[in-house]
Design a protein around this motif. Structure first.
Motif, PDB file in Angstrom:
ATOM      1  N   ASP A 142     -11.485 -26.919 -57.386  1.00 14.87           N
ATOM      2  CA  ASP A 142     -10.902 -25.581 -57.433  1.00 14.87           C
ATOM      3  C   ASP A 142      -9.794 -25.509 -56.386  1.00 14.87           C
ATOM      4  O   ASP A 142     -10.063 -25.656 -55.181  1.00 14.87           O
ATOM      5  CB  ASP A 142     -11.965 -24.521 -57.160  1.00 14.87           C
ATOM      6  CG  ASP A 142     -12.983 -24.429 -58.294  1.00 14.87           C
ATOM      7  OD1 ASP A 142     -12.576 -24.571 -59.461  1.00 14.87           O
ATOM      8  OD2 ASP A 142     -14.180 -24.245 -57.996  1.00 14.87           O
ATOM      9  N   LEU A 143      -8.569 -25.299 -56.827  1.00 12.85           N
ATOM     10  CA  LEU A 143      -7.426 -25.284 -55.918  1.00 12.85           C
ATOM     11  C   LEU A 143      -7.380 -23.968 -55.136  1.00 12.85           C
ATOM     12  O   LEU A 143      -7.882 -22.943 -55.606  1.00 12.85           O
ATOM     13  CB  LEU A 143      -6.134 -25.503 -56.704  1.00 12.85           C
ATOM     14  CG  LEU A 143      -6.095 -26.796 -57.512  1.00 12.85           C
ATOM     15  CD1 LEU A 143      -4.787 -26.908 -58.296  1.00 12.85           C
ATOM     16  CD2 LEU A 143      -6.274 -28.020 -56.606  1.00 12.85           C
ATOM     17  N   PRO A 144      -6.788 -23.976 -53.951  1.00 17.70           N
ATOM     18  CA  PRO A 144      -6.765 -22.762 -53.119  1.00 17.70           C
ATOM     19  C   PRO A 144      -6.129 -21.578 -53.834  1.00 17.70           C
ATOM     20  O   PRO A 144      -5.142 -21.726 -54.563  1.00 17.70           O
ATOM     21  CB  PRO A 144      -5.931 -23.188 -51.903  1.00 17.70           C
ATOM     22  CG  PRO A 144      -6.082 -24.671 -51.841  1.00 17.70           C
ATOM     23  CD  PRO A 144      -6.163 -25.131 -53.266  1.00 17.70           C
ATOM     24  N   SER A 145      -6.688 -20.407 -53.606  1.00 19.16           N
ATOM     25  CA  SER A 145      -6.144 -19.188 -54.176  1.00 19.16           C
ATOM     26  C   SER A 145      -5.309 -18.476 -53.110  1.00 19.16           C
ATOM     27  O   SER A 145      -4.855 -19.109 -52.144  1.00 19.16           O
ATOM     28  CB  SER A 145      -7.277 -18.295 -54.683  1.00 19.16           C
ATOM     29  OG  SER A 145      -6.752 -17.212 -55.429  1.00 19.16           O
ATOM     30  N   TYR A 146      -5.099 -17.181 -53.251  1.00 19.25           N
ATOM     31  CA  TYR A 146      -4.244 -16.456 -52.311  1.00 19.25           C
ATOM     32  C   TYR A 146      -4.617 -14.973 -52.356  1.00 19.25           C
ATOM     33  O   TYR A 146      -5.316 -14.513 -53.268  1.00 19.25           O
ATOM     34  CB  TYR A 146      -2.770 -16.633 -52.687  1.00 19.25           C
ATOM     35  CG  TYR A 146      -2.435 -16.053 -54.043  1.00 19.25           C
ATOM     36  CD1 TYR A 146      -2.022 -14.736 -54.186  1.00 19.25           C
ATOM     37  CD2 TYR A 146      -2.553 -16.830 -55.200  1.00 19.25           C
ATOM     38  CE1 TYR A 146      -1.743 -14.195 -55.428  1.00 19.25           C
ATOM     39  CE2 TYR A 146      -2.269 -16.301 -56.445  1.00 19.25           C
ATOM     40  CZ  TYR A 146      -1.873 -14.988 -56.550  1.00 19.25           C
ATOM     41  OH  TYR A 146      -1.599 -14.459 -57.789  1.00 19.25           O
ATOM     42  N   THR A 147      -4.146 -14.225 -51.370  1.00 18.33           N
ATOM     43  CA  THR A 147      -4.339 -12.771 -51.366  1.00 18.33           C
ATOM     44  C   THR A 147      -3.097 -12.046 -51.863  1.00 18.33           C
ATOM     45  O   THR A 147      -3.185 -10.983 -52.485  1.00 18.33           O
ATOM     46  CB  THR A 147      -4.691 -12.288 -49.949  1.00 18.33           C
ATOM     47  OG1 THR A 147      -3.679 -12.731 -49.025  1.00 18.33           O
ATOM     48  CG2 THR A 147      -6.036 -12.859 -49.510  1.00 18.33           C
ATOM     49  N   SER A 148      -1.917 -12.607 -51.579  1.00 17.26           N
ATOM     50  CA  SER A 148      -0.671 -12.015 -52.074  1.00 17.26           C
ATOM     51  C   SER A 148       0.406 -13.086 -52.111  1.00 17.26           C
ATOM     52  O   SER A 148       0.328 -14.098 -51.398  1.00 17.26           O
ATOM     53  CB  SER A 148      -0.217 -10.849 -51.182  1.00 17.26           C
ATOM     54  OG  SER A 148       0.111 -11.321 -49.888  1.00 17.26           O
ATOM     55  N   LEU A 149       1.415 -12.854 -52.960  1.00 18.99           N
ATOM     56  CA  LEU A 149       2.549 -13.766 -53.069  1.00 18.99           C
ATOM     57  C   LEU A 149       3.794 -13.060 -52.540  1.00 18.99           C
ATOM     58  O   LEU A 149       4.164 -11.997 -53.045  1.00 18.99           O
ATOM     59  CB  LEU A 149       2.754 -14.200 -54.518  1.00 18.99           C
ATOM     60  CG  LEU A 149       1.613 -15.030 -55.112  1.00 18.99           C
ATOM     61  CD1 LEU A 149       1.850 -15.287 -56.587  1.00 18.99           C
ATOM     62  CD2 LEU A 149       1.449 -16.354 -54.354  1.00 18.99           C
ATOM     63  N   PRO A 150       4.446 -13.636 -51.535  1.00 19.57           N
ATOM     64  CA  PRO A 150       5.533 -12.914 -50.853  1.00 19.57           C
ATOM     65  C   PRO A 150       6.709 -12.572 -51.749  1.00 19.57           C
ATOM     66  O   PRO A 150       7.371 -11.558 -51.518  1.00 19.57           O
ATOM     67  CB  PRO A 150       5.941 -13.879 -49.727  1.00 19.57           C
ATOM     68  CG  PRO A 150       5.416 -15.213 -50.136  1.00 19.57           C
ATOM     69  CD  PRO A 150       4.184 -14.945 -50.924  1.00 19.57           C
ATOM     70  N   TRP A 151       6.998 -13.375 -52.781  1.00 18.62           N
ATOM     71  CA  TRP A 151       8.147 -13.071 -53.633  1.00 18.62           C
ATOM     72  C   TRP A 151       7.871 -11.935 -54.620  1.00 18.62           C
ATOM     73  O   TRP A 151       8.784 -11.458 -55.278  1.00 18.62           O
ATOM     74  CB  TRP A 151       8.616 -14.317 -54.379  1.00 18.62           C
ATOM     75  CG  TRP A 151       7.626 -14.877 -55.353  1.00 18.62           C
ATOM     76  CD1 TRP A 151       7.440 -14.497 -56.650  1.00 18.62           C
ATOM     77  CD2 TRP A 151       6.693 -15.923 -55.121  1.00 18.62           C
ATOM     78  NE1 TRP A 151       6.452 -15.234 -57.240  1.00 18.62           N
ATOM     79  CE2 TRP A 151       5.974 -16.129 -56.317  1.00 18.62           C
ATOM     80  CE3 TRP A 151       6.390 -16.717 -54.020  1.00 18.62           C
ATOM     81  CZ2 TRP A 151       4.979 -17.093 -56.436  1.00 18.62           C
ATOM     82  CZ3 TRP A 151       5.401 -17.691 -54.133  1.00 18.62           C
ATOM     83  CH2 TRP A 151       4.700 -17.863 -55.329  1.00 18.62           C
ATOM     84  N   GLN A 152       6.618 -11.518 -54.700  1.00 21.07           N
ATOM     85  CA  GLN A 152       6.282 -10.406 -55.591  1.00 21.07           C
ATOM     86  C   GLN A 152       6.291  -9.058 -54.872  1.00 21.07           C
ATOM     87  O   GLN A 152       6.109  -8.023 -55.498  1.00 21.07           O
ATOM     88  CB  GLN A 152       4.921 -10.637 -56.234  1.00 21.07           C
ATOM     89  CG  GLN A 152       4.889 -11.806 -57.195  1.00 21.07           C
ATOM     90  CD  GLN A 152       3.549 -11.979 -57.868  1.00 21.07           C
ATOM     91  OE1 GLN A 152       2.538 -11.456 -57.394  1.00 21.07           O
ATOM     92  NE2 GLN A 152       3.519 -12.712 -58.973  1.00 21.07           N
TER      93      GLN A 152
END
Length: 536
Positions: free
Chosen positions: A525-535
């Motif tokens: 399972d590849l790392p997820s994220y909390t937010s994407l800065p370009w969005q």
């Protein structure tokens, strides 16, 4: 591991890509489920000078529309002219802005990359235009993100016509920090490249300064002979020009618009291939997975010295939330590959690992997916494995067109030969020692079924006096059969330098097989994220 239950798109994906035979894909062609291989610098020098007179192109260089040549003695040609009518397989929610795109971007099939990066301020114009003796070099657009920079160059003659291909010497374009330390390595964009422009892709290292410098030491660059498509003639040129240049790129914005995660996931296959995932990088223009590859002592003893140039992973990506199932079948004919690929061999000489990076196109792996699973399906690697067969040309029957007089089997691969001829054999680039241009060498004809990969195999023919002749294998693979074998019905084995006067009997031997292994069981399972800065 079983695929996610599929809808129509994923059924086509599984059917058409899971078992298909190395070609590099353009986004446009991928969306039509059609492919062709172009630039593949990962296994060789992308700057090697080439002449357009030649009918052959090395796998490590440019590959023409209907021809792929695989180095290592086993060379195959693939026909990619047929267009598929199957439905496109695309990542979900890919809505790109409707903005004008420059011609050099469109011709390089970088339209979507441009539309993702331009609104974010990640396309720069260094305004490079150098004219020397009437020969012009232009650099108008550079696409930038945290992961890669893409430089597009245009070259023209004094009369204004385009010079289709100009390859500087290797290492003459540098991406460095202010002190001159290298901060990027040459990578590969696996998609189709336009003929009027050149595209150079550099993958940035882990530590990137805020300012990087691109320097081209293209002094005394020889303009090669080239084919004029308008006149149908070769244009000779002995001209040398100075196209040296330098420009800098501010990386602060690109670095801020990325998400990086360190990984520490390792796995060793039953045969002894060691995988170590090290980093996962998300940018607006793709998702990159970095990994190290090594071998146990047991496997190292079985493989060729150049194993790292040919080793390839076979894997798929699962994204349950968007029902995506994306298959990447390594270097098999017509297989999907990652958009950008890096194969760094520099550490091997000091006993270090092979460094691999795969960057997936957002059109096929949704860049903002939270739950991405990497599943290893197998790998290919050149293994020292000898097998031979005695060929007696006198056994060929002339009263029937198809009559097997040679059968060869090795590790699940089967070849039958039913005809032969003597034909003039064109020289390839870097021809093997002992080949003779313009003479009629022996060509064996037949068909084959291959369970293993093609590139990396090594063949030789040995006559009764012990003289060895290099052998090239050529053919057009069909789609895999029900046994996952690639079928080649127009197989040709070209034995360079073996003429009629050399006799009718010899030994045909394959000494290295680029074996395909499927005895693996690993998913991450590849790392997820909390937010994407370009969005934001």
């Amino acid at each position: 591991m079983k695929p996610i239950p599929n809808d129509e798109d994923r059924m086509w994906e599984q059917h058409l890509f899971r078992e298909e035979p190395d070609a590099d894909f353009t986004l446009e062609v991928m969306q039509k489920l059609d492919g062709m291989s172009m630039l593949s610098a990962e296994d060789g020098n992308p700057f090697t000078e080439k002449t357009s007179k030649s009918h052959w192109m090395r796998r490590s260089g440019i590959t023409a529309a209907a021809v792929v040549i695989l180095v290592g003695g086993a060379w195959f040609a693939f026909d990619h002219t047929a267009k598929s009518t199957q439905p496109a397989v695309n990542a979900v929610n890919q809505r790109l802005p409707d903005i004008p795109v420059p011609e050099e971007i469109r011709s390089h099939y970088l339209t979507d990359d441009y539309k993702r990066l331009k609104p974010l301020g990640l396309v720069i114009n260094p305004k490079i235009q150098i004219v020397d003796q009437g020969y012009t070099l232009k650099i108008s657009d550079v696409l930038v993100d945290r992961s890669q920079i893409i430089i597009i160059t245009e070259q023209s003659n004094p009369d204004g016509s385009t010079i289709p291909v100009v390859y500087p010497e290797a290492g003459r374009i540098h991406v460095t920090d202010e002190e001159g330390n290298r901060v990027a390595s040459m990578a590969v964009d696996t998609r189709l490249s336009g003929g009027e422009y050149q595209r150079f892709v550099f993958q940035l290292n882990d530590d990137i300064p805020d300012q990087i410098f691109v320097r081209g030491e293209l002094s005394y660059l020889k303009i090669p002979d080239y084919y004029n498509v308008h006149t149908g003639e070769m244009k000779a040129s002995n001209t040398t020009v100075d196209w040296s240049f330098q420009f800098n790129i501010d990386m602060t914005k690109a670095k801020s618009l990325a998400v990086e995660d360190t990984m520490n996931n390792t796995y060793t296959t039953p045969e002894g291939l060691k995988l170590d995932m090290t980093q996962f990088v998300r940018t607006p223009n793709g998702t990159r997975l970095d990994m190290n590859v090594g071998l146990t002592d047991q496997l190292r003893a079985k493989v060729e010295e150049d194993w790292a140039s040919y080793m390839d992973l076979i894997y798929h990506i699962e994204i349950p939330e968007t029902n995506e199932y994306r298959i990447f079948n390594g270097s098999r004919p017509n297989a999907r590959q990652a958009k950008f690929r890096l194969r760094d061999l520099s550490g091997l000489m000091d006993g270090g690992p092979l460094k691999l990076s795969e960057t997936w196109d957002p059109a096929f792996v949704t860049v903002d997916a939270k739950n991405i699973r990497f599943v290893l399906d197998g790998y290919t690697i050149p293994v020292k494995e000898e097998n031979s067969v005695v060929v007696d040309l006198d056994k060929r029957r002339k009263d029937t067109k198809f009559y097997t007089f040679v059968e060869f089997e090795q590790l699940g691969d089967q070849i039958v030969l039913y005809d032969f001829n003597y034909r003039p054999v064109e020289q390839s680039f870097n021809p093997p020692k002992g080949s003779f241009e313009g003479n009629s060498s022996l060509v064996l004809e037949g068909n084959g079924r291959f369970r293993n990969a093609f590139n990396g195999d090594k063949w030789v023919a040995i006559d009764s006096e012990g003289t060895e002749y290099p052998v090239e294998v050529m053919g057009t693979p069909d789609k895999p059969n029900n046994n996952e074998e690639n079928v080649v019905n127009d197989l040709k084995l070209i034995i360079r330098g073996f003429y009629k006067e050399n006799g009718t009997k010899f030994t045909l031997k394959r000494t290295v097989v680029n074996r395909e292994y499927r005895d693996v069981n690993w998913g991450v399972d590849l790392p997820s994220y909390t937010s994407l800065p370009w969005q934001k």
